[in-house]
Design a protein around this motif. Sequence first.
Motif, mmCIF file in Angstrom:
data_model
loop_
_atom_site.group_PDB
_atom_site.id
_atom_site.type_symbol
_atom_site.label_atom_id
_atom_site.label_comp_id
_atom_site.label_asym_id
_atom_site.label_seq_id
_atom_site.Cartn_x
_atom_site.Cartn_y
_atom_site.Cartn_z
ATOM 1 N N GLU A 1 0.830 -1.189 0.000
ATOM 2 C CA GLU A 1 0.000 0.000 0.000
ATOM 3 C C GLU A 1 0.871 1.248 0.000
ATOM 4 O OE1 GLU A 1 -2.330 -0.342 3.466
ATOM 5 O OE2 GLU A 1 -3.294 -2.223 2.859
ATOM 6 N N GLU A 2 0.646 2.124 -0.927
ATOM 7 C CA GLU A 2 1.425 3.348 -0.992
ATOM 8 C C GLU A 2 1.061 4.261 0.159
ATOM 9 O OE1 GLU A 2 1.901 5.327 -4.652
ATOM 10 O OE2 GLU A 2 1.583 3.538 -5.867
ATOM 11 N N GLY A 3 2.070 4.985 0.631
ATOM 12 C CA GLY A 3 1.823 5.946 1.699
ATOM 13 C C GLY A 3 1.965 5.344 3.084
ATOM 14 N N GLY A 4 2.212 4.005 3.191
ATOM 15 C CA GLY A 4 2.387 3.379 4.491
ATOM 16 C C GLY A 4 3.791 3.621 5.032
ATOM 17 N N HIS A 5 4.021 3.238 6.302
ATOM 18 C CA HIS A 5 5.349 3.435 6.880
ATOM 19 C C HIS A 5 6.315 2.390 6.328
ATOM 20 C CE1 HIS A 5 3.924 0.221 9.527
ATOM 21 N NE2 HIS A 5 5.217 -0.027 9.764
ATOM 22 N N ASP A 6 7.613 2.702 6.359
ATOM 23 C CA ASP A 6 8.650 1.835 5.808
ATOM 24 C C ASP A 6 9.340 1.107 6.960
ATOM 25 O OD1 ASP A 6 10.808 0.647 4.657
ATOM 26 O OD2 ASP A 6 11.421 2.391 3.484
ATOM 27 N N PRO A 7 9.064 -0.176 7.199
ATOM 28 C CA PRO A 7 9.651 -0.891 8.346
ATOM 29 C C PRO A 7 11.163 -0.996 8.263
ATOM 30 C CG PRO A 7 8.509 -2.420 6.892
ATOM 31 C CD PRO A 7 8.159 -1.042 6.418
ATOM 32 N N ILE A 8 11.717 -1.117 7.035
ATOM 33 C CA ILE A 8 13.177 -1.226 6.894
ATOM 34 C C ILE A 8 13.858 0.073 7.318
ATOM 35 C CG2 ILE A 8 15.077 -1.495 5.253
ATOM 36 C CD1 ILE A 8 13.627 -4.050 5.894
ATOM 37 N N SER A 9 13.325 1.184 6.884
ATOM 38 C CA SER A 9 13.908 2.476 7.257
ATOM 39 C C SER A 9 13.813 2.714 8.752
ATOM 40 C CB SER A 9 13.195 3.613 6.503
ATOM 41 O OG SER A 9 13.380 3.477 5.126
ATOM 42 N N GLU A 10 12.661 2.332 9.320
ATOM 43 C CA GLU A 10 12.506 2.499 10.769
ATOM 44 C C GLU A 10 13.518 1.649 11.531
ATOM 45 O OE1 GLU A 10 8.594 1.757 12.083
ATOM 46 O OE2 GLU A 10 7.683 3.429 10.973
ATOM 47 N N PHE A 11 13.672 0.396 11.103
ATOM 48 C CA PHE A 11 14.610 -0.507 11.767
ATOM 49 C C PHE A 11 16.039 0.005 11.637
ATOM 50 C CE2 PHE A 11 17.484 -4.196 11.523
ATOM 51 C CZ PHE A 11 17.285 -4.727 12.786
ATOM 52 N N THR A 12 16.400 0.479 10.430
ATOM 53 C CA THR A 12 17.748 1.009 10.203
ATOM 54 C C THR A 12 18.016 2.212 11.092
ATOM 55 O OG1 THR A 12 17.675 0.275 7.900
ATOM 56 C CG2 THR A 12 19.314 1.941 8.461
ATOM 57 N N ALA A 13 17.047 3.098 11.200
ATOM 58 C CA ALA A 13 17.208 4.283 12.044
ATOM 59 C C ALA A 13 17.385 3.893 13.509
ATOM 60 C CB ALA A 13 16.001 5.207 11.882
ATOM 61 N N GLN A 14 16.607 2.892 13.941
ATOM 62 C CA GLN A 14 16.734 2.433 15.327
ATOM 63 C C GLN A 14 18.110 1.826 15.580
ATOM 64 O OE1 GLN A 14 13.477 -0.274 15.896
ATOM 65 N NE2 GLN A 14 11.925 1.344 15.886
ATOM 66 N N MET A 15 18.601 1.044 14.631
ATOM 67 C CA MET A 15 19.918 0.418 14.779
ATOM 68 C C MET A 15 21.023 1.471 14.819
ATOM 69 S SD MET A 15 19.840 -2.788 15.210
ATOM 70 C CE MET A 15 21.552 -3.159 14.846
ATOM 71 N N GLN A 16 20.926 2.466 13.956
ATOM 72 C CA GLN A 16 21.932 3.535 13.940
ATOM 73 C C GLN A 16 21.937 4.293 15.264
ATOM 74 O OE1 GLN A 16 20.707 5.658 10.427
ATOM 75 N NE2 GLN A 16 22.109 4.518 9.088
ATOM 76 N N ALA A 17 20.747 4.555 15.795
ATOM 77 C CA ALA A 17 20.659 5.244 17.078
ATOM 78 C C ALA A 17 21.262 4.390 18.192
ATOM 79 C CB ALA A 17 19.201 5.580 17.387
ATOM 80 N N SER A 18 20.999 3.085 18.149
ATOM 81 C CA SER A 18 21.551 2.177 19.158
ATOM 82 C C SER A 18 23.063 2.123 19.080
ATOM 83 C CB SER A 18 20.975 0.769 18.980
ATOM 84 O OG SER A 18 19.584 0.769 19.185
ATOM 85 N N LEU A 19 23.600 2.101 17.865
ATOM 86 C CA LEU A 19 25.061 2.060 17.690
ATOM 87 C C LEU A 19 25.722 3.338 18.189
ATOM 88 C CD1 LEU A 19 25.315 0.343 14.184
ATOM 89 C CD2 LEU A 19 26.045 -0.599 16.381
ATOM 90 N N ARG A 20 25.071 4.469 17.919
ATOM 91 C CA ARG A 20 25.622 5.747 18.417
ATOM 92 C C ARG A 20 25.623 5.754 19.943
ATOM 93 N NH1 ARG A 20 22.657 7.937 13.992
ATOM 94 N NH2 ARG A 20 20.880 8.369 15.365
ATOM 95 N N ASN A 21 24.546 5.247 20.526
ATOM 96 C CA ASN A 21 24.455 5.182 21.983
ATOM 97 C C ASN A 21 25.520 4.246 22.564
ATOM 98 O OD1 ASN A 21 23.210 5.663 24.567
ATOM 99 N ND2 ASN A 21 22.254 3.663 24.405
ATOM 100 N N LEU A 22 25.729 3.103 21.899
ATOM 101 C CA LEU A 22 26.734 2.141 22.352
ATOM 102 C C LEU A 22 28.139 2.746 22.262
ATOM 103 C CD1 LEU A 22 27.444 -0.705 23.294
ATOM 104 C CD2 LEU A 22 27.482 -1.414 20.891
#
Length: 301
Positions: free
Chosen positions: A57-78
Amino acid sequence: PTSTHTHPLCAGERRGGGMAGIEGMHGMERPSSRTGGSQAASMMGMGNPFGGGIGGEEGGHDPISEFTAQMQASLRNLETQMKHQDEVMKKSMGSLTKMQQQGMQHLGSTLSGSFLSKFEDSLLKEKAKDGSGCPPPSESETGTAIAKRKLEPYLRFLADQVGVKYEEATSFDFQEFFKQKKVWFAGPVEADSSSSQLWKECHEYMATGFPDVVITYKWGQKVKEIVDRINSIDTIGDDESVWLDVLILDQRKKDLTDEIKLTQEFYRSCKHHIVMSLVALTRAWCLLEVCSRLKAVKDNN
Protein backbone atom coordinates in the motif's frame (compact mmCIF):
# COMPACT_ATOMS: atom_id res chain seq x y z
CA PRO A 1 -3.62 -19.70 11.20
CA THR A 2 -5.12 -19.64 14.68
CA SER A 3 -3.72 -16.21 15.52
CA THR A 4 -5.96 -13.20 15.38
CA HIS A 5 -2.96 -11.00 14.57
CA THR A 6 -0.96 -11.34 11.38
CA HIS A 7 2.41 -9.63 11.00
CA PRO A 8 2.22 -7.12 8.11
CA LEU A 9 5.23 -8.70 6.40
CA CYS A 10 3.60 -12.14 6.50
CA ALA A 11 0.14 -11.11 5.34
CA GLY A 12 0.77 -12.37 1.81
CA GLU A 13 -1.80 -11.98 -0.88
CA ARG A 14 -4.51 -11.19 1.71
CA ARG A 15 -2.92 -7.75 2.22
CA GLY A 16 -2.17 -7.14 -1.41
CA GLY A 17 1.24 -8.48 -2.38
CA GLY A 18 3.37 -8.18 0.75
CA MET A 19 4.52 -11.82 0.59
CA ALA A 20 5.22 -11.52 -3.10
CA GLY A 21 7.52 -8.64 -2.32
CA ILE A 22 9.51 -10.79 0.13
CA GLU A 23 9.87 -13.62 -2.37
CA GLY A 24 10.94 -11.18 -5.04
CA MET A 25 13.73 -9.95 -2.79
CA HIS A 26 15.14 -13.47 -2.51
CA GLY A 27 14.90 -14.06 -6.26
CA MET A 28 12.35 -16.81 -5.80
CA GLU A 29 9.49 -15.22 -7.68
CA ARG A 30 8.85 -11.85 -9.21
CA PRO A 31 6.00 -9.83 -7.67
CA SER A 32 4.09 -9.74 -10.93
CA SER A 33 3.53 -13.49 -10.77
CA ARG A 34 1.20 -13.09 -7.79
CA THR A 35 -0.06 -9.53 -8.04
CA GLY A 36 -1.71 -7.37 -10.59
CA GLY A 37 0.39 -5.13 -12.83
CA SER A 38 -0.47 -1.92 -10.99
CA GLN A 39 0.37 -3.39 -7.62
CA ALA A 40 3.68 -4.79 -8.88
CA ALA A 41 4.60 -1.46 -10.42
CA SER A 42 3.78 0.28 -7.16
CA MET A 43 5.93 -2.19 -5.21
CA MET A 44 8.95 -1.97 -7.50
CA GLY A 45 8.69 1.76 -7.95
CA MET A 46 8.96 2.49 -4.23
CA GLY A 47 12.48 1.03 -4.08
CA ASN A 48 11.45 -1.12 -1.13
CA PRO A 49 11.79 -4.93 -1.45
CA PHE A 50 8.71 -5.30 0.72
CA GLY A 51 6.55 -3.46 -1.80
CA GLY A 52 6.15 0.14 -0.73
CA GLY A 53 4.24 0.35 2.52
CA ILE A 54 2.66 -2.53 4.36
CA GLY A 55 1.45 -5.09 1.89
CA GLY A 56 2.21 -2.86 -1.08
CA GLU A 57 0.00 0.00 0.00
CA GLU A 58 1.43 3.35 -0.99
CA GLY A 59 1.82 5.95 1.70
CA GLY A 60 2.39 3.38 4.49
CA HIS A 61 5.35 3.44 6.88
CA ASP A 62 8.65 1.84 5.81
CA PRO A 63 9.65 -0.89 8.35
CA ILE A 64 13.18 -1.23 6.89
CA SER A 65 13.91 2.48 7.26
CA GLU A 66 12.51 2.50 10.77
CA PHE A 67 14.61 -0.51 11.77
CA THR A 68 17.75 1.01 10.20
CA ALA A 69 17.21 4.28 12.04
CA GLN A 70 16.73 2.43 15.33
CA MET A 71 19.92 0.42 14.78
CA GLN A 72 21.93 3.53 13.94
CA ALA A 73 20.66 5.24 17.08
CA SER A 74 21.55 2.18 19.16
CA LEU A 75 25.06 2.06 17.69
CA ARG A 76 25.62 5.75 18.42
CA ASN A 77 24.45 5.18 21.98
CA LEU A 78 26.73 2.14 22.35
CA GLU A 79 29.72 4.09 21.01
CA THR A 80 29.08 6.85 23.54
CA GLN A 81 28.85 4.29 26.35
CA MET A 82 32.12 2.64 25.28
CA LYS A 83 33.96 5.93 25.26
CA HIS A 84 32.63 6.65 28.72
CA GLN A 85 33.74 3.21 29.92
CA ASP A 86 37.25 3.81 28.53
CA GLU A 87 37.48 7.04 30.49
CA VAL A 88 36.22 5.34 33.64
CA MET A 89 38.72 2.50 33.20
CA LYS A 90 41.67 4.89 32.83
CA LYS A 91 40.65 6.68 36.02
CA SER A 92 40.09 3.34 37.77
CA MET A 93 43.59 2.09 36.97
CA GLY A 94 45.08 5.16 38.63
CA SER A 95 42.79 4.72 41.60
CA LEU A 96 43.73 1.04 41.93
CA THR A 97 47.43 1.83 42.10
CA LYS A 98 46.75 4.37 44.81
CA MET A 99 44.50 1.90 46.64
CA GLN A 100 47.21 -0.75 46.54
CA GLN A 101 49.76 1.65 48.01
CA GLN A 102 47.29 2.55 50.73
CA GLY A 103 46.60 -1.15 51.19
CA MET A 104 50.27 -1.87 51.84
CA GLN A 105 50.36 0.86 54.47
CA HIS A 106 47.22 -0.57 56.04
CA LEU A 107 48.58 -4.12 56.02
CA GLY A 108 51.85 -2.96 57.49
CA SER A 109 50.02 -1.55 60.50
CA THR A 110 47.63 -4.47 61.06
CA LEU A 111 49.45 -7.71 60.20
CA SER A 112 51.69 -9.52 62.61
CA GLY A 113 55.41 -9.02 62.04
CA SER A 114 56.21 -12.60 61.05
CA PHE A 115 53.32 -12.83 58.59
CA LEU A 116 54.02 -9.41 57.10
CA SER A 117 57.67 -10.32 56.53
CA LYS A 118 56.54 -13.22 54.32
CA PHE A 119 54.59 -10.97 51.99
CA GLU A 120 55.98 -7.47 52.32
CA ASP A 121 58.85 -7.65 49.82
CA SER A 122 56.92 -9.54 47.17
CA LEU A 123 53.87 -7.30 47.43
CA LEU A 124 56.03 -4.23 46.83
CA LYS A 125 57.38 -5.62 43.55
CA GLU A 126 56.34 -3.54 40.55
CA LYS A 127 55.20 -5.02 37.27
CA ALA A 128 57.55 -4.88 34.30
CA LYS A 129 57.05 -1.94 31.96
CA ASP A 130 56.74 -4.27 28.96
CA GLY A 131 53.57 -5.71 30.46
CA SER A 132 55.09 -9.10 31.22
CA GLY A 133 53.91 -9.04 34.82
CA CYS A 134 55.84 -9.23 38.07
CA PRO A 135 59.04 -11.23 38.49
CA PRO A 136 58.94 -14.59 40.28
CA PRO A 137 59.71 -14.65 43.99
CA SER A 138 63.18 -15.32 45.28
CA GLU A 139 63.84 -18.25 47.61
CA SER A 140 63.21 -16.01 50.59
CA GLU A 141 60.00 -14.47 49.24
CA THR A 142 56.40 -15.64 49.12
CA GLY A 143 54.58 -15.86 45.82
CA THR A 144 51.39 -13.85 45.81
CA ALA A 145 49.76 -15.03 42.58
CA ILE A 146 50.19 -16.99 39.34
CA ALA A 147 50.17 -15.47 35.86
CA LYS A 148 47.06 -16.36 33.85
CA ARG A 149 49.13 -18.09 31.16
CA LYS A 150 50.88 -20.24 33.79
CA LEU A 151 47.81 -21.19 35.80
CA GLU A 152 46.71 -24.23 33.81
CA PRO A 153 50.26 -25.63 33.29
CA TYR A 154 50.95 -25.26 37.00
CA LEU A 155 47.74 -26.94 38.09
CA ARG A 156 48.28 -29.76 35.61
CA PHE A 157 51.79 -30.23 36.99
CA LEU A 158 50.51 -30.15 40.57
CA ALA A 159 47.65 -32.57 39.82
CA ASP A 160 50.19 -34.99 38.38
CA GLN A 161 52.23 -34.75 41.59
CA VAL A 162 49.12 -35.32 43.68
CA GLY A 163 48.14 -38.31 41.56
CA VAL A 164 44.75 -37.08 40.35
CA LYS A 165 43.48 -36.16 36.91
CA TYR A 166 43.59 -32.44 36.24
CA GLU A 167 39.97 -32.56 35.01
CA GLU A 168 38.87 -33.99 38.38
CA ALA A 169 41.24 -32.17 40.78
CA THR A 170 39.72 -29.94 43.47
CA SER A 171 41.08 -27.62 46.12
CA PHE A 172 40.63 -30.49 48.62
CA ASP A 173 43.20 -32.57 46.75
CA PHE A 174 45.81 -29.83 46.81
CA GLN A 175 45.25 -28.99 50.47
CA GLU A 176 45.70 -32.60 51.51
CA PHE A 177 48.83 -32.84 49.39
CA PHE A 178 50.34 -29.77 51.06
CA LYS A 179 49.66 -31.28 54.48
CA GLN A 180 51.21 -34.58 53.47
CA LYS A 181 54.37 -33.00 52.05
CA LYS A 182 54.62 -30.54 54.94
CA VAL A 183 55.58 -27.74 52.61
CA TRP A 184 53.84 -24.55 51.52
CA PHE A 185 54.87 -24.12 47.90
CA ALA A 186 54.10 -20.40 47.66
CA GLY A 187 56.36 -19.47 50.57
CA PRO A 188 60.05 -19.77 51.32
CA VAL A 189 61.37 -23.32 51.32
CA GLU A 190 61.04 -24.99 54.70
CA ALA A 191 64.22 -26.16 56.43
CA ASP A 192 65.22 -29.78 55.88
CA SER A 193 62.21 -30.38 53.71
CA SER A 194 62.25 -33.59 51.71
CA SER A 195 60.18 -31.75 49.10
CA SER A 196 62.72 -29.00 48.36
CA GLN A 197 63.12 -29.99 44.69
CA LEU A 198 59.37 -30.09 44.19
CA TRP A 199 59.15 -26.72 45.98
CA LYS A 200 61.61 -25.21 43.48
CA GLU A 201 59.60 -26.46 40.52
CA CYS A 202 56.36 -25.11 42.00
CA HIS A 203 57.92 -21.81 43.04
CA GLU A 204 58.94 -21.07 39.45
CA TYR A 205 55.28 -20.74 38.49
CA MET A 206 54.64 -18.07 41.11
CA ALA A 207 54.53 -14.29 40.66
CA THR A 208 54.97 -11.36 43.02
CA GLY A 209 53.17 -8.04 43.44
CA PHE A 210 49.53 -7.26 44.16
CA PRO A 211 47.29 -9.80 42.37
CA ASP A 212 45.28 -8.54 39.39
CA VAL A 213 42.58 -11.19 39.59
CA VAL A 214 40.78 -12.59 42.62
CA ILE A 215 38.23 -15.41 42.63
CA THR A 216 35.27 -16.29 44.82
CA TYR A 217 34.60 -20.00 44.47
CA LYS A 218 33.04 -22.76 46.53
CA TRP A 219 35.42 -24.97 48.48
CA GLY A 220 35.94 -28.25 46.65
CA GLN A 221 35.14 -26.85 43.18
CA LYS A 222 37.06 -28.42 40.31
CA VAL A 223 40.06 -26.24 39.51
CA LYS A 224 39.57 -26.84 35.77
CA GLU A 225 36.24 -25.00 35.97
CA ILE A 226 38.00 -22.05 37.60
CA VAL A 227 40.81 -22.00 35.03
CA ASP A 228 38.42 -22.30 32.07
CA ARG A 229 36.37 -19.38 33.38
CA ILE A 230 39.44 -17.18 33.79
CA ASN A 231 40.76 -18.11 30.34
CA SER A 232 37.39 -17.24 28.78
CA ILE A 233 37.60 -13.61 29.92
CA ASP A 234 39.46 -11.63 27.24
CA THR A 235 39.85 -8.52 29.39
CA ILE A 236 42.24 -10.44 31.66
CA GLY A 237 45.70 -10.30 30.11
CA ASP A 238 47.91 -13.39 29.87
CA ASP A 239 50.45 -11.91 32.26
CA GLU A 240 47.95 -10.58 34.77
CA SER A 241 48.34 -12.45 38.02
CA VAL A 242 45.66 -14.63 39.62
CA TRP A 243 45.14 -15.06 43.36
CA LEU A 244 44.09 -18.64 44.14
CA ASP A 245 44.15 -18.78 47.92
CA VAL A 246 44.48 -22.54 48.31
CA LEU A 247 47.81 -22.38 46.48
CA ILE A 248 49.17 -19.33 48.28
CA LEU A 249 47.81 -19.04 51.81
CA ASP A 250 49.02 -21.51 54.38
CA GLN A 251 45.62 -22.83 55.38
CA ARG A 252 47.06 -25.45 57.73
CA LYS A 253 47.12 -22.84 60.48
CA LYS A 254 44.51 -22.76 63.20
CA ASP A 255 44.64 -18.98 63.59
CA LEU A 256 43.83 -17.35 60.23
CA THR A 257 43.52 -13.76 61.48
CA ASP A 258 46.34 -12.47 59.28
CA GLU A 259 45.11 -14.45 56.28
CA ILE A 260 41.68 -12.84 56.61
CA LYS A 261 43.19 -9.35 56.71
CA LEU A 262 45.32 -10.06 53.65
CA THR A 263 42.32 -11.49 51.80
CA GLN A 264 40.26 -8.39 52.51
CA GLU A 265 42.99 -6.13 51.12
CA PHE A 266 43.45 -8.18 47.95
CA TYR A 267 39.73 -8.23 47.23
CA ARG A 268 39.55 -4.51 47.87
CA SER A 269 42.40 -3.56 45.54
CA CYS A 270 42.29 -6.02 42.62
CA LYS A 271 41.41 -5.20 39.01
CA HIS A 272 39.15 -8.19 38.37
CA HIS A 273 36.86 -10.07 40.76
CA ILE A 274 35.26 -13.28 39.49
CA VAL A 275 32.40 -14.91 41.38
CA MET A 276 32.27 -18.49 40.16
CA SER A 277 28.76 -19.48 41.25
CA LEU A 278 25.73 -18.53 43.29
CA VAL A 279 26.45 -21.48 45.56
CA ALA A 280 29.59 -19.63 46.67
CA LEU A 281 27.34 -16.94 48.12
CA THR A 282 26.14 -19.39 50.77
CA ARG A 283 29.65 -19.71 52.26
CA ALA A 284 30.89 -17.40 55.02
CA TRP A 285 34.41 -16.94 53.62
CA CYS A 286 33.01 -16.19 50.15
CA LEU A 287 30.68 -13.58 51.63
CA LEU A 288 33.70 -11.97 53.30
CA GLU A 289 35.35 -11.68 49.88
CA VAL A 290 32.27 -10.29 48.17
CA CYS A 291 31.50 -7.80 50.95
CA SER A 292 35.12 -6.61 50.99
CA ARG A 293 34.84 -5.90 47.29
CA LEU A 294 31.44 -4.22 47.50
CA LYS A 295 32.61 -1.97 50.30
CA ALA A 296 35.60 -0.90 48.22
CA VAL A 297 33.33 -0.13 45.26
CA LYS A 298 31.04 1.91 47.49
CA ASP A 299 33.87 3.77 49.23
CA ASN A 300 35.63 4.60 45.96
CA ASN A 301 32.53 5.49 43.93
